[in-house]
Design a protein around this motif. Structure first.
Motif, PDB file in Angstrom:
ATOM      1  N   GLY A  27       0.744  -1.224  -0.017  1.00 43.35           N
ATOM      2  CA  GLY A  27       0.024  -0.048   0.015  1.00 43.35           C
ATOM      3  C   GLY A  27       0.690   1.207  -0.022  1.00 43.35           C
ATOM      4  N   LEU A  28       2.051   1.069  -0.174  1.00 44.08           N
ATOM      5  CA  LEU A  28       3.155   2.382  -0.484  1.00 44.08           C
ATOM      6  C   LEU A  28       3.192   2.763  -1.980  1.00 44.08           C
ATOM      7  N   HIS A  29       3.459   4.188  -1.837  1.00 41.18           N
ATOM      8  CA  HIS A  29       3.569   4.629  -3.137  1.00 41.18           C
ATOM      9  C   HIS A  29       5.329   4.735  -3.433  1.00 41.18           C
ATOM     10  N   PRO A  30       5.945   3.999  -4.344  1.00 41.77           N
ATOM     11  CA  PRO A  30       7.224   4.088  -4.220  1.00 41.77           C
ATOM     12  C   PRO A  30       7.697   5.279  -5.368  1.00 41.77           C
ATOM     13  N   ILE A  31       8.747   5.831  -4.840  1.00 40.06           N
ATOM     14  CA  ILE A  31       9.308   7.189  -5.568  1.00 40.06           C
ATOM     15  C   ILE A  31      10.716   6.910  -5.821  1.00 40.06           C
ATOM     16  N   ALA A  32      11.406   6.816  -6.934  1.00 42.65           N
ATOM     17  CA  ALA A  32      12.748   6.438  -7.087  1.00 42.65           C
ATOM     18  C   ALA A  32      13.552   7.669  -7.315  1.00 42.65           C
ATOM     19  N   LEU A  33      14.735   7.860  -6.678  1.00 42.88           N
ATOM     20  CA  LEU A  33      15.591   8.902  -6.727  1.00 42.88           C
ATOM     21  C   LEU A  33      16.910   8.530  -7.418  1.00 42.88           C
ATOM     22  N   SER A  34      17.278   8.768  -8.634  1.00 41.04           N
ATOM     23  CA  SER A  34      18.487   8.110  -9.220  1.00 41.04           C
ATOM     24  C   SER A  34      19.120   9.091 -10.012  1.00 41.04           C
ATOM     25  N   ALA A  35      20.325   9.273 -10.354  1.00 51.04           N
ATOM     26  CA  ALA A  35      21.302  10.023 -10.971  1.00 51.04           C
ATOM     27  C   ALA A  35      20.932   9.790 -12.545  1.00 51.04           C
ATOM     28  N   ASP A  36      20.485   8.685 -12.826  1.00 52.16           N
ATOM     29  CA  ASP A  36      20.290   8.188 -14.264  1.00 52.16           C
ATOM     30  C   ASP A  36      18.993   7.146 -14.120  1.00 52.16           C
ATOM     31  N   PRO A  37      17.732   7.795 -14.106  1.00 51.48           N
ATOM     32  CA  PRO A  37      16.489   6.911 -13.918  1.00 51.48           C
ATOM     33  C   PRO A  37      16.363   6.124 -15.003  1.00 51.48           C
ATOM     34  N   ALA A  38      16.786   6.448 -16.311  1.00 51.74           N
ATOM     35  CA  ALA A  38      16.820   5.777 -17.638  1.00 51.74           C
ATOM     36  C   ALA A  38      17.427   4.357 -17.366  1.00 51.74           C
ATOM     37  N   ARG A  39      18.252   4.171 -16.456  1.00 51.11           N
ATOM     38  CA  ARG A  39      18.928   2.808 -16.237  1.00 51.11           C
ATOM     39  C   ARG A  39      17.887   1.848 -15.926  1.00 51.11           C
ATOM     40  N   TYR A  40      17.011   2.243 -15.404  1.00 52.11           N
ATOM     41  CA  TYR A  40      16.126   1.241 -14.729  1.00 52.11           C
ATOM     42  C   TYR A  40      14.701   1.331 -15.623  1.00 52.11           C
ATOM     43  N   ASP A  41      14.737   0.752 -16.642  1.00 51.25           N
ATOM     44  CA  ASP A  41      13.791   0.885 -17.734  1.00 51.25           C
ATOM     45  C   ASP A  41      12.295   0.220 -17.149  1.00 51.25           C
ATOM     46  N   TYR A  42      12.073  -0.401 -16.171  1.00 52.13           N
ATOM     47  CA  TYR A  42      10.848  -0.835 -15.623  1.00 52.13           C
ATOM     48  C   TYR A  42      10.196   0.256 -14.959  1.00 52.13           C
ATOM     49  N   LEU A  43      10.871   1.364 -14.213  1.00 52.07           N
ATOM     50  CA  LEU A  43      10.144   2.156 -13.751  1.00 52.07           C
ATOM     51  C   LEU A  43       9.296   2.971 -14.587  1.00 52.07           C
ATOM     52  N   ALA A  45       8.155   1.736 -17.459  1.00 54.68           N
ATOM     53  CA  ALA A  45       7.094   0.576 -17.931  1.00 54.68           C
ATOM     54  C   ALA A  45       6.041   0.508 -17.010  1.00 54.68           C
ATOM     55  N   GLU A  46       6.132   0.564 -15.724  1.00 54.50           N
ATOM     56  CA  GLU A  46       5.240   0.282 -14.725  1.00 54.50           C
ATOM     57  C   GLU A  46       4.751   1.521 -13.966  1.00 54.50           C
ATOM     58  N   GLY A  47       5.030   2.944 -14.610  1.00 50.97           N
ATOM     59  CA  GLY A  47       4.529   4.038 -14.289  1.00 50.97           C
ATOM     60  C   GLY A  47       4.959   4.563 -12.871  1.00 50.97           C
ATOM     61  N   ILE A  48       6.291   4.262 -12.459  1.00 50.48           N
ATOM     62  CA  ILE A  48       6.878   4.437 -11.297  1.00 50.48           C
ATOM     63  C   ILE A  48       7.492   5.866 -11.296  1.00 50.48           C
ATOM     64  N   GLU A  49       6.805   6.870 -10.519  1.00 53.99           N
ATOM     65  CA  GLU A  49       7.641   8.237 -10.371  1.00 53.99           C
ATOM     66  C   GLU A  49       9.062   8.391 -10.165  1.00 53.99           C
ATOM     67  N   ALA A  50       9.764   8.803 -11.103  1.00 54.92           N
ATOM     68  CA  ALA A  50      11.379   8.821 -10.723  1.00 54.92           C
ATOM     69  C   ALA A  50      11.986  10.127 -10.977  1.00 54.92           C
ATOM     70  N   ILE A  51      12.898  10.455  -9.951  1.00 55.06           N
ATOM     71  CA  ILE A  51      13.360  11.845 -10.036  1.00 55.06           C
ATOM     72  C   ILE A  51      14.860  11.835 -10.243  1.00 55.06           C
ATOM     73  N   ARG A  52      15.360  12.732 -11.138  1.00 48.73           N
ATOM     74  CA  ARG A  52      16.890  12.569 -11.570  1.00 48.73           C
ATOM     75  C   ARG A  52      17.303  13.530 -10.546  1.00 48.73           C
ATOM     76  N   ILE A  53      18.389  13.187  -9.905  1.00 51.91           N
ATOM     77  CA  ILE A  53      19.111  13.864  -8.726  1.00 51.91           C
ATOM     78  C   ILE A  53      20.386  13.362  -8.401  1.00 51.91           C
ATOM     79  N   ASP A  54      21.519  14.059  -8.156  1.00 48.98           N
ATOM     80  CA  ASP A  54      22.838  13.575  -7.954  1.00 48.98           C
ATOM     81  C   ASP A  54      22.584  12.974  -6.393  1.00 48.98           C
ATOM     82  N   THR A  55      22.632  11.555  -6.699  1.00 45.70           N
ATOM     83  CA  THR A  55      22.453  10.795  -5.184  1.00 45.70           C
ATOM     84  C   THR A  55      23.867  10.641  -4.598  1.00 45.70           C
ATOM     85  N   GLY A  56      24.926  11.309  -5.132  1.00 46.52           N
ATOM     86  CA  GLY A  56      26.054  11.232  -4.134  1.00 46.52           C
ATOM     87  C   GLY A  56      25.962  12.697  -3.288  1.00 46.52           C
TER      88      GLY A  56
END
Length: 408
Positions: A27-43, A45-56
């Motif tokens: 029942g949680l809403h996942p949000i991905a933070l990534s330097a390159d969200p395109a690396r995770y193609d399924y995000l 494909a499954e309509g997962i919110e992904a935000i580009r950010i310097d994770t370092g």
């Protein structure tokens, strides 16, 4: 009411997909933070919110999480990736959320520091030396005695890890690591290590509780690429207890004991010798196999811990689960790969997954990046599981077209 959000910082392999799917089931809403969200193609494909950010950049992550917190109820923050797990610990502390101890994670991720702390606590480990240049490597190998293993002091997935059986292999791999071909996550430091020989075992721990132990086999040396793993490992009660005791000693020595830990062993003449302590969830397909073999869903229980819910590590319906990793036998372009539907139809086959598709270029690296997919089987007995697994693997085939020869 604001949505309850699980923030995922980067991800590794197929584990991030498991975390995304499990979060949604809880029942949680996942949000991905990534330097390159395109690396995770399924995000996407499954309509997962992904935000580009310097994770370092910890300050940037704090700012972004604060922004998200104005709209959502942040239930927890975690990662499936070792290199960002210390950052997760710092974020959790900042936002007063359950999380790992960042200092302990950082110490553990430096394999030399890890070795020093384990040795100080009397945990059995291979002989080791730290080297910064070719002369140091040569001297350390002479002290320890060939064969030795060379590995980056910071890294994961067996990247840059190689068995060196003679001085030529030692010089060749040293040149590779220090000559600009290996991508370093930190300043170049090489761990020169005794080759501890014997059966391989891996222990999966949640908190301070030993959940599962597997045995596994690798592909041919000089690399250490997993080929097959089986849960539970074939061990006597005494052997199981000895691995459990050493595992708990590792947690104490390294200040771990919150969330998942994976510990790798070789059973030598000295008994269980610790090869590495990984302060994270083991990579897929291990979580699926633990669930099949023990009835414990490690990903679900980890997320429950992350969001402050009560977890349950009680074992149920014991089975024998085994997985075969699909590995290429040559470099080239994958022309086709099939047989997954036929293999899946075999009773006892739990999962068949291809990681790549046709037209994918394949250049073997001698680490986890060589994996093309996996097959998992489970049944009440070890012999039957192995038979089912082999039947399934025999139905899978592929064709790799060699790269065109370069013209002189």
């Amino acid at each position: 009411m604001a949505k309850r959000v699980l923030i995922l910082i980067e991800g590794a392999g197929n584990n991030m997909r498991l975390y995304v799917q499990t979060a949604q089931r809880l029942g949680l809403h996942p949000i991905a933070l990534s330097a390159d969200p395109a690396r995770y193609d399924y995000l996407a494909a499954e309509g997962i919110e992904a935000i580009r950010i310097d994770t370092g950049n910890l300050d940037a992550l704090v700012s972004e999480c604060s922004r998200l917190g104005a709209t959502y109820d942040i239930a927890g923050i975690t990662s499936t990736q070792e290199s960002t797990y210390a950052t997760v610990g710092n974020l959790c502390r900042y936002f007063d959320l359950p999380g790992p101890n960042a200092t302990s994670i950082e110490r553990c991720c430096n394999k030399f520091v890890q070795r020093e702390l384990l040795a100080e606590a009397g945990v059995p480990i291979p002989a080791y030396r730290l080297a910064a240049n070719a002369k140091d490597v040569e001297s350390a190998a002479a002290e320890i005695g060939l064969p030795v293993i060379l590995k980056p002091a910071v890294g994961s997935g067996s990247s840059g890890v190689r068995l060196c059986r003679n001085v030529d292999e030692l010089a060749e791999h040293t040149s590779y690591l220090l000559g600009g071909k290996h991508i370093w996550r930190s300043s170049p430091r090489i761990l020169v290590e005794e080759f501890a020989q014997g059966p391989y075992y891996s222990a999966d721990i949640m908190g301070n509780e030993l959940v599962a132990i597997c045995d596994a086999e690798f592909g041919p040396h000089p690399h250490f690429v997993f080929r097959e793993a089986t849960y539970p490992a074939l061990l006597t009660a005494d052997e199981h207890n000895r691995i459990g005791d050493v595992s708990l000693s590792c947690l104490r020595a390294l200040g771990l004991g919150w969330g998942p830990t994976n510990i790798e062993f070789r059973w030598t003449k000295r008994g269980p010798v610790v090869i590495e302590v990984n302060p994270r969830m083991p990579g897929s397909p291990a979580p699926q196999m633990v669930q099949l073999a023990y009835g414990v869903d490690l990903v679900t229980e980890h997320i429950k811990l992350v969001i402050g819910d009560e977890w349950n590590l009680r074992r149920r319906h014991p089975q024998i689960a085994a997985a075969r990793i699909l590995l290429p036998d040559r470099d080239g372009t994958l022309d086709w790969i099939d047989g997954d539907s036929r293999a899946t139809a075999i009773p006892g086959v739990a999962e068949v997954k291809f990681y790549i598709g046709p037209k994918t270029p394949i250049v073997r690296k001698g680490d986890y990046r060589d994996w093309m997919g996996h097959v998992i089987a489970a049944s009440p007995t070890r012999a039957r599981t192995k038979t089912i697994l082999q039947r399934a693997v025999d139905l899978i085939d592929w064709s790799i077209i060699p790269f065109p020869a370069e013209k002189e």
